[in-house]
Design an enzyme around this catalytic site. Structure first.
Site, mmCIF file in Angstrom:
data_model
loop_
_atom_site.group_PDB
_atom_site.id
_atom_site.type_symbol
_atom_site.label_atom_id
_atom_site.label_comp_id
_atom_site.label_asym_id
_atom_site.label_seq_id
_atom_site.Cartn_x
_atom_site.Cartn_y
_atom_site.Cartn_z
ATOM 1 N N GLY A 48 47.543 51.449 42.763
ATOM 2 C CA GLY A 48 47.075 51.837 41.431
ATOM 3 C C GLY A 48 46.756 50.609 40.617
ATOM 4 N N GLY A 49 46.429 50.833 39.349
ATOM 5 C CA GLY A 49 46.089 49.708 38.496
ATOM 6 C C GLY A 49 46.032 50.100 37.055
ATOM 7 N N GLY A 53 45.789 48.004 32.757
ATOM 8 C CA GLY A 53 45.404 46.853 31.957
ATOM 9 C C GLY A 53 46.139 45.587 32.308
ATOM 10 C CG PHE A 54 50.159 45.088 31.872
ATOM 11 C CD1 PHE A 54 50.062 44.115 30.890
ATOM 12 C CD2 PHE A 54 50.777 46.289 31.561
ATOM 13 C CE1 PHE A 54 50.579 44.330 29.627
ATOM 14 C CE2 PHE A 54 51.288 46.507 30.305
ATOM 15 C CZ PHE A 54 51.193 45.530 29.323
ATOM 16 C CB VAL A 110 50.377 48.187 41.808
ATOM 17 C CG1 VAL A 110 51.691 48.126 42.589
ATOM 18 C CG2 VAL A 110 50.637 47.975 40.335
ATOM 19 C CE LYS A 112 52.112 46.111 37.316
ATOM 20 N NZ LYS A 112 50.856 46.863 37.124
ATOM 21 C CG ASP A 171 50.731 50.679 29.045
ATOM 22 O OD1 ASP A 171 50.162 51.611 28.447
ATOM 23 O OD2 ASP A 171 50.337 50.237 30.135
#
Length: 833
Positions: free
Chosen positions: A510-511, A513-514, A517, A531, A626
């Site tokens: 997944g992914g 704004g930070f 992964v 990450k 977040d």
């Protein structure tokens, strides 16, 4: 003639029996006057029927006391006790009566054991005792025509026990320089004064809680005219109205109820916490509104000497290994103050000598321990752990030691305020407890031999393992992998290590704004999640320092950080892999039935507990910034773990980039984010509320339908909740309405409170946990103005609807929202009642 005598005899017997069983019949039911007595099961009741006074006992105890309790409540709740330290055994022979101008309790030998202790006056024969509807027992001069309005000669409100009733006070007498104390019961069956007391500090205009009348372990903070500075929850209070009085005689606080029909009390509990409770007829029980200190283990010496407190267990107290309760009967009643004693006495205590201590006493390691300040330790200037142990062993009064980065600390005599932390929680320390060598916690000599042999074999195995690891390490280095090193509990990975582990970052989980992964596997087959952080411009030293800080944070509802990589601009974090992925993959997945309601409720509670740890338990408050379903991960048992905590600290607070790159994040942002106001932990509370709505519905809070209209679930949910509608109709259709309706309503209320526009009205995450655990109740909220504006500003917005109202028009929905808001505006906007 015989008939007349017979009738006279019957009449005489009737009067005799009447006055024997009704000695107070000549006065009103709320009063004891001269020459009247109260004994046996007789009571007097206040004029309005709120309170009763009489003899009572508790549990299996054979002791009786004179007390006042609520008359209309099914659970006998005593609010005041006369003879706290002098119980009686025969209530039929004992008497409560007026004697020489005092209210006096006589035992079965007719000996006074309690009295109001007033000096005799000319009006002693006319003194009466009256039980008022406020719960106050007063002595008055009954000879005055307006005795009900006269100043009391004595009153129970000035002699409180463990309960502070509305209209009462806890004061400081300036003339005598003495404090009134609110003092706990000794245990649930014994009203004798316990170890915990509340008193007023007149200089700072604050309240203090003390242990044993000495150690102060909680303060309310100074009164600012509206609230106590260290009790911010009072801002949410619409039940209790506190006021401060300061005159030449005394200083005190008193309080009243905004709604007089509410039955409420303030107590100094046997737990060492002050609590405010309200009675609810619908559940036939007392409901906790507020308590301080918040955590049980913050109460000084709650578990006594050599007792250990654990917030994650019930009961909270247990004895350290090698110890047993001093009094099993007291512990069974919830009185842990006696603490624990050695199962086997120390040798030096038996022979009065320390000469043989090296052979007779040993130390047991207790890791993950926190000792509340003050811990009464003594620092010793020695240079090694062995020297620290020897220093303790040579002194018979030394009962424990610790050797760490702070040097050598020893504890003489009793060890208090030990708190057991979760395994892996590095905020604690390791304590070595002194025990007799013959203690059962140590292995026998035969087993010791086995241990030696096992240790030898184990050592050989370790050496072999090290050699093999070195060979593997060398081969990997030959392939160009960067070396790694340990930094505290974190592993500093080389970039090529993680590149190999993730197969060149090919398996993306997944992914956001930070960053993105990826799934990976370490050489020892441990599965990890890596990450790759984006736009991290920090220097090497600063990044390592801040990551190391994050790595020390351990909680069962937080994802554990295993290590990191910092190779120039390449910054990566390595986490434990969560088998069941992120929450969004379960609640937004159409092809799966999803999570059952009980699991969803436990997930909501677990997320809240994790945020409480970040907000309140860490050395510095950590604001996640977040919170959303994508950042809630589930382990193999569906235990929720908050991910990406602390990353806001790493990337900074400039979220303008994050807003444009993080899908769905905008829907979780509190209004203060958008307005540019500096955020607090309440921003996480808002995001948490939005996640609760999605946990309930199994859908995104905001979705666009085929006809272009926006469906906004929180508005509809708030309307249904406040109007008393069908809350089960709000549920994810996959649940098929299979859920506890009370739990669904509770979650809906909490979610509505969490997304209030004013952050001061939102609850803390600690309050949310207490509500979800059933410790606190929650009121109906108001519909946040932002939800109304969101609806009113767009013509094409409709709420989510259930199947029975799918044809509802947007204009009708707006009307419902307006009505709901109007309806609730008449109610108090208090979080709890």
């Amino acid at each position: 003639m015989k008939t007349k005598n017979y009738c006279r005899t019957i009449l005489y017997l009737w009067f005799l029996l009447y006055f024997c069983f009704n000695p107070l019949s000549s006065v009103s039911a709320d009063t004891i006057s001269a020459n009247q007595t109260l004994s046996g099961n007789q009571t007097i009741v206040s004029s309005g029927g709120n309170f009763a006074l009489g003899f009572f006992t508790r549990g299996n105890s054979s002791n009786y006391y004179i007390g006042i309790w609520y008359n209309r409540i099914r659970i006998q709740t005593v609010v005041w006790v006369a003879n706290r330290e002098a119980p009686i055994s025969d209530i039929n022979s004992a008497q409560l009566r007026i004697l020489n101008g005092n209210l006096v309790l006589l035992n079965d030998s007719q000996t006074p054991i309690w009295s109001t202790d007033l000096n005799s006056t000319d009006s002693s024969n006319s003194v009466i005792a009256v039980l008022l509807d406020s719960g106050n027992l007063v002595l008055r001069d009954g000879s005055r025509s307006n005795s009900n309005l006269s100043q009391p000669l004595w009153e129970s409100f000035n002699n409180p026990g463990d309960t502070w009733l509305p209209g009462g006070k806890i004061s400081y007498n300036k003339r005598t320089q003495r404090n009134q104390l609110l003092t706990s019961w000794r245990n649930s069956e014994d009203p004798a004064p316990g170890l915990f007391s509340l008193e007023l500090d007149p200089n700072e205009r604050q309240y203090l809680i003390r242990w044993n009348r000495s150690e102060r372990y909680w303060t309310s903070g100074a009164w600012n005219g509206q609230i106590f500075s260290l009790v911010p929850e009072m801002r949410l209070n619409y039940i209790y109205n506190f006021s401060y009085v300061d005159n030449e005689n005394e200083s005190y606080f008193t309080y009243s109820l905004y709604n007089p029909s509410v039955v409420s009390r303030f107590i100094m509990d046997v737990t060492g916490q002050i609590k405010m409770l309200s009675w609810y007829d619908n559940i036939n029980d007392w409901n906790l509104f507020w308590s301080q200190p918040r955590q049980q283990c913050e109460v000084y010496a709650y578990c006594g000497a050599f007792g250990s407190c654990n917030e994650n267990s019930l009961p909270f107290c247990s004895c350290l290994r090698g110890f047993r309760p001093r009094s099993e009967s007291d512990w069974s009643l919830g009185d842990f103050s006696g603490g624990c004693v050695n199962e086997i006495d120390l040798e030096c205590e038996n022979n009065g000598s320390s000469s043989s201590n090296q052979r007779s006493d040993r130390f047991l390691m207790n890791p993950y321990v926190r000792l509340r300040i003050p811990d009464h330790s003594q620092s010793i200037a020695v240079g090694s752990s062995g020297a620290c142990e020897s220093a303790c062993l040579s002194n018979c009064s030394c009962r424990a030691y610790s050797y760490d980065s702070n040097g050598c600390s020893i504890w003489n005599d009793e060890l208090l305020n030990v708190q057991q932390l979760n395994e892996g929680d590095n905020s604690g320390r390791t304590i070595y407890i002194r025990l007799a060598a013959s203690s059962s916690v140590f292995s026998s000599s035969k087993n010791n031999k086995g241990v030696v042999i096992g240790a030898t074999v184990g050592t050989i195995a370790v050496v072999v393992a090290i050699i093999l690891a070195a060979v593997i390490w060398r081969r990997r280095n030959q392939k160009g992998a960067t070396s790694r090193k340990m930094e505290g509990t974190l592993v500093a990975f080389g970039y090529k290590d993680l590149q190999n582990a993730t197969k060149n970052f090919s398996d993306k989980l997944g992914g956001g704004g930070f960053g993105s992964v990826f799934k990976g596997t370490l050489p020892d087959s441990t599965v990890i999640a890596v990450k790759k952080l984006e736009s991290i411009n920090q220097g090497e030293k600063q990044f390592r320092t801040e990551v190391s800080t994050i790595g020390t944070i351990q909680h069962m509802n937080l994802v554990r950080l295993r290590g990191f990589c910092s190779d120039g601009n390449k910054k990566l974090l390595v986490y434990d892999y969560m088998e069941n992925g992120s929450l969004d993959s379960h609640i937004f997945k159409d092809s799966s039935k999803g999570l059952e309601w009980k699991t969803r409720y436990q997930i909501a509670l677990g997320i809240a507990r994790g945020l409480v740890y970040l907000h309140e338990k860490c050395r510095d408050c950590i604001i996640h910034c977040d919170i959303k379903p994508e950042n809630i991960l589930l382990d193999s048992e569906y235990c929720p773990k908050v991910a990406d905590f602390g990353l806001a600290k790493l990337v900074g607070r400039d979220f303008s980039r994050v807003l444009t790159t993080m899908r769905g994040t905008r829907g979780y942002l509190a209004p203060e984010w958008i307005s540019g106001v500096a955020i607090t932990a309440k921003a996480d509370v808002y995001s948490y509320g939005m996640v609760l709505f999605e946990l309930i519905s199994g859908r995104r809070n905001s979705e666009q339908s085929e006809d272009g209209k926006v469906k906004f679930f929180p508005s509809w949910a708030a309307s249904v909740t406040i109007d008393g509608g069908d809350v089960l109709g709000l549920l994810d259709p996959a649940l098929d309405r299979e859920a506890d309706v009370d739990e669904v309503l509770k979650i809906c209320k909490v979610a509505c409170w969490c997304i209030q526009d004013d952050e001061n009205i939102r609850p803390s995450m600690g309050q949310v946990v207490q509500i979800l655990e059933g410790v606190m109740d929650v009121n109906l909220p108001s519909i946040p103005r932002s939800l109304q504006v969101f609806v009113e500003s767009q013509e094409d917005i409709i709420f989510f609807t259930d199947s029975s109202s799918s044809g509802q028009s947007s204009s009708q929905t707006k009307s419902n929202t307006s009505n709901a808001s109007s309806h609730h505006s008449k109610n108090n906007t208090s979080l709890t009642n």
